[in-house]
Design a protein around this motif. Sequence first.
Motif, short mmCIF file in Angstrom:
data_model
loop_
_atom_site.label_atom_id
_atom_site.label_comp_id
_atom_site.label_asym_id
_atom_site.label_seq_id
_atom_site.Cartn_x
_atom_site.Cartn_y
_atom_site.Cartn_z
N TYR A 60 0.82 -1.22 0.00
CA TYR A 60 0.00 0.00 0.00
C TYR A 60 0.85 1.27 0.00
CZ TYR A 60 -3.94 -3.11 0.85
OH TYR A 60 -4.88 -4.10 0.73
N ASP A 64 -0.21 3.29 -3.25
CA ASP A 64 -0.89 4.56 -2.98
C ASP A 64 -0.13 5.74 -3.58
OD1 ASP A 64 -2.86 3.21 -1.63
OD2 ASP A 64 -2.19 3.78 0.38
N GLU A 93 -3.42 -1.33 10.62
CA GLU A 93 -4.34 -0.75 9.65
C GLU A 93 -4.12 -1.34 8.26
OE1 GLU A 93 -6.95 1.24 10.29
OE2 GLU A 93 -6.38 0.80 12.36
N ASP A 94 -2.86 -1.64 7.93
CA ASP A 94 -2.56 -2.21 6.62
C ASP A 94 -3.08 -3.64 6.49
OD1 ASP A 94 -1.10 -0.06 5.30
OD2 ASP A 94 0.45 -0.39 6.81
N THR A 95 -2.96 -4.44 7.55
CA THR A 95 -3.45 -5.83 7.46
C THR A 95 -4.97 -5.86 7.42
OG1 THR A 95 -3.45 -6.18 9.87
CG2 THR A 95 -1.42 -6.70 8.68
N LYS A 96 -5.61 -4.93 8.12
CA LYS A 96 -7.08 -4.85 8.07
C LYS A 96 -7.53 -4.46 6.66
CE LYS A 96 -7.47 -3.52 12.95
NZ LYS A 96 -7.80 -2.40 13.89
N ARG A 97 -6.80 -3.54 6.06
CA ARG A 97 -7.11 -3.13 4.69
C ARG A 97 -6.91 -4.30 3.74
NH1 ARG A 97 -4.05 1.90 1.56
NH2 ARG A 97 -4.98 1.59 -0.51
N ALA A 100 -9.69 -6.89 3.71
CA ALA A 100 -10.93 -6.45 3.05
C ALA A 100 -10.74 -6.11 1.57
CB ALA A 100 -11.49 -5.23 3.78
N ASP A 101 -9.51 -6.25 1.08
CA ASP A 101 -9.17 -5.84 -0.28
C ASP A 101 -9.41 -6.99 -1.27
OD1 ASP A 101 -8.06 -4.84 -2.63
OD2 ASP A 101 -6.35 -3.90 -1.61
#
Length: 255
Positions: A60, A64, A93-97, A100-101
């Motif tokens: 990311y 990004d 926050e990156d692993t949660k993203r 869900a990606d």
Amino acid sequence: MKKTNLFAILLLTLSCFVATAQKQNKKMKKVLFVVTSHDQLGNTGEKTGFWTEEFAAPYYALADKGIQIDIATPLGGQPPIDPKSADPASATEDTKRFDADTALLAKLKNTKKLTEVNPSDYDAVFFPGGHGPLWDLAEDKTSAEIIATFYTQNKPVAFVCHAPAALKNVKINGDFLVKGKKVTGFTNSEEAAVGLTNVVPFLVEDMLQKNGGSYSKAGDWQSYAVEDGYLITGQNPASSKLVAEKLLAQLHSKK
């Protein structure tokens, strides 16, 4: 205005748009992510693979900023994810993203085989860690050739945590690539802390020093990364984003 003139103007506008898009696309940097295909944690009967944070945070951080990313593995297809990296205690926050990606998860199911990769198509290569690389990427001849090719073409080669294992057999003009270079990687004390000193085929810290690297480290689990020319290495999962930042800076510095 005549229809023919209007059509000519529209055609010219479209041509300019296409030319601009192609020019911008050529300027976009491309990075190859090389991920392990190995899923067995030695003889423990437990599973391993790549560590989610070490993949997601750099992915990311680069994507990004407009960096194009392709993913390759020794076997192609879905790479194994270390189940322990999905533990809520390891969540960021990156692993949660990542979780869900759906687009990225679908992309991971269709990774390229390393043997299908053309290094000339990319501006840099990045290796996320997890224990898997200790078994496959450390001994993979294609991986070693890819690293050597990128490096000799003056393109950044970046690794985090256990991923420097992939440098184990990489040589340039007969010498280990890491010889005399500043490097870091998962420490012996961190390996002891996770109870796998006698499970892994070798210790990253020991290997880098044995191959002549000028190894340094921070405290266990602290963010730490070093770069020596085009070689970038990070110590542990907490260092993932720092490695990506150093890689991004190198990409932006290259015309």
